[in-house]
Scaffold this motif. Structure first.
Motif, PDB file in Angstrom:
ATOM      1  N   CYS A  48      49.214  46.693  48.754  1.00  0.00           N
ATOM      2  CA  CYS A  48      48.148  45.690  48.811  1.00  0.00           C
ATOM      3  C   CYS A  48      48.715  44.289  48.662  1.00  0.00           C
ATOM      4  CB  CYS A  48      47.093  45.973  47.737  1.00  0.00           C
ATOM      5  SG  CYS A  48      46.083  47.433  48.098  1.00  0.00           S
ATOM      6  N   VAL A  92      45.764  38.023  55.159  1.00  0.00           N
ATOM      7  CA  VAL A  92      45.001  36.788  54.955  1.00  0.00           C
ATOM      8  C   VAL A  92      45.314  35.779  56.074  1.00  0.00           C
ATOM      9  CG1 VAL A  92      44.579  34.858  53.394  1.00  0.00           C
ATOM     10  CG2 VAL A  92      44.669  37.188  52.487  1.00  0.00           C
ATOM     11  N   TRP A 152      43.460  39.728  47.079  1.00  0.00           N
ATOM     12  CA  TRP A 152      42.302  40.331  47.757  1.00  0.00           C
ATOM     13  C   TRP A 152      41.036  39.879  47.077  1.00  0.00           C
ATOM     14  CZ3 TRP A 152      42.824  42.765  52.276  1.00  0.00           C
ATOM     15  CH2 TRP A 152      44.116  43.121  52.650  1.00  0.00           C
ATOM     16  N   ALA A 198      48.484  41.604  51.678  1.00  0.00           N
ATOM     17  CA  ALA A 198      47.733  40.359  51.485  1.00  0.00           C
ATOM     18  C   ALA A 198      48.484  39.175  52.071  1.00  0.00           C
ATOM     19  CB  ALA A 198      47.440  40.124  50.008  1.00  0.00           C
ATOM     20  N   GLY A 253      40.344  46.060  52.889  1.00  0.00           N
ATOM     21  CA  GLY A 253      39.864  45.162  51.841  1.00  0.00           C
ATOM     22  C   GLY A 253      39.165  45.898  50.726  1.00  0.00           C
ATOM     23  N   CYS A 272      41.887  47.652  48.689  1.00  0.00           N
ATOM     24  CA  CYS A 272      42.719  46.732  47.907  1.00  0.00           C
ATOM     25  C   CYS A 272      41.911  45.814  46.990  1.00  0.00           C
ATOM     26  CB  CYS A 272      43.578  45.893  48.858  1.00  0.00           C
ATOM     27  SG  CYS A 272      44.890  46.844  49.660  1.00  0.00           S
ATOM     28  N   ALA A 273      40.604  45.948  46.982  1.00  0.00           N
ATOM     29  CA  ALA A 273      39.768  45.100  46.135  1.00  0.00           C
ATOM     30  C   ALA A 273      40.269  45.154  44.688  1.00  0.00           C
ATOM     31  CB  ALA A 273      38.318  45.544  46.207  1.00  0.00           C
TER      32      ALA A 273
END
Length: 108
Positions: free
Chosen positions: A9, A17, A108, A13, A99, A102-103
């Motif tokens: 993750c 992103v 994230w 990111a 997402g 990986c929250a």
């Protein structure tokens, strides 16, 4: 949460992103699709690292990610920013799913 999931993750990111930003910008400026291609390559490299200990949710997404990435890459190469966005935001297999997985992880 496994360390492998946290590592994947965190690494993703750093490329997802910017991919998100480029995919949004490409909606109004097709020249940005070159950046989309660069970020897709970064995502692909991380996915190819595997993640056997990252958990079933991550492995499920990683198993379909190459197809999403292939579709995004093909669309970007022909200047189809709308299809790039549609694939990116696909609720079942796109980056929305990642997402959710990986929250809570940094970035994230």
């Amino acid at each position: 949460m496994s360390d492998v999931l946290a590592d994947r993750c965190a690494a993703l990111a750093t490329v997802v992103v910017p991919l998100l930003g480029a995919a949004i910008q490409a909606q109004g400026d097709a020249k940005v699709l070159d950046e989309v291609l660069e970020h897709i390559a970064g995502v692909r490299a991380i996915v190819q690292q595997g993640g056997a200990d990252a958990g079933a949710d991550y492995l499920g997404w990683a198993s379909v990610a190459p197809g999403i990435l292939d579709g995004m890459e093909q669309a970007a190469k022909v200047g189809d920013a709308v299809s790039v966005w549609k694939l990116f935001t696909d609720q079942a297999n796109g980056f929305h799913r990642l997402g959710t997985i990986c929250a809570g992880h940094p970035g994230w």
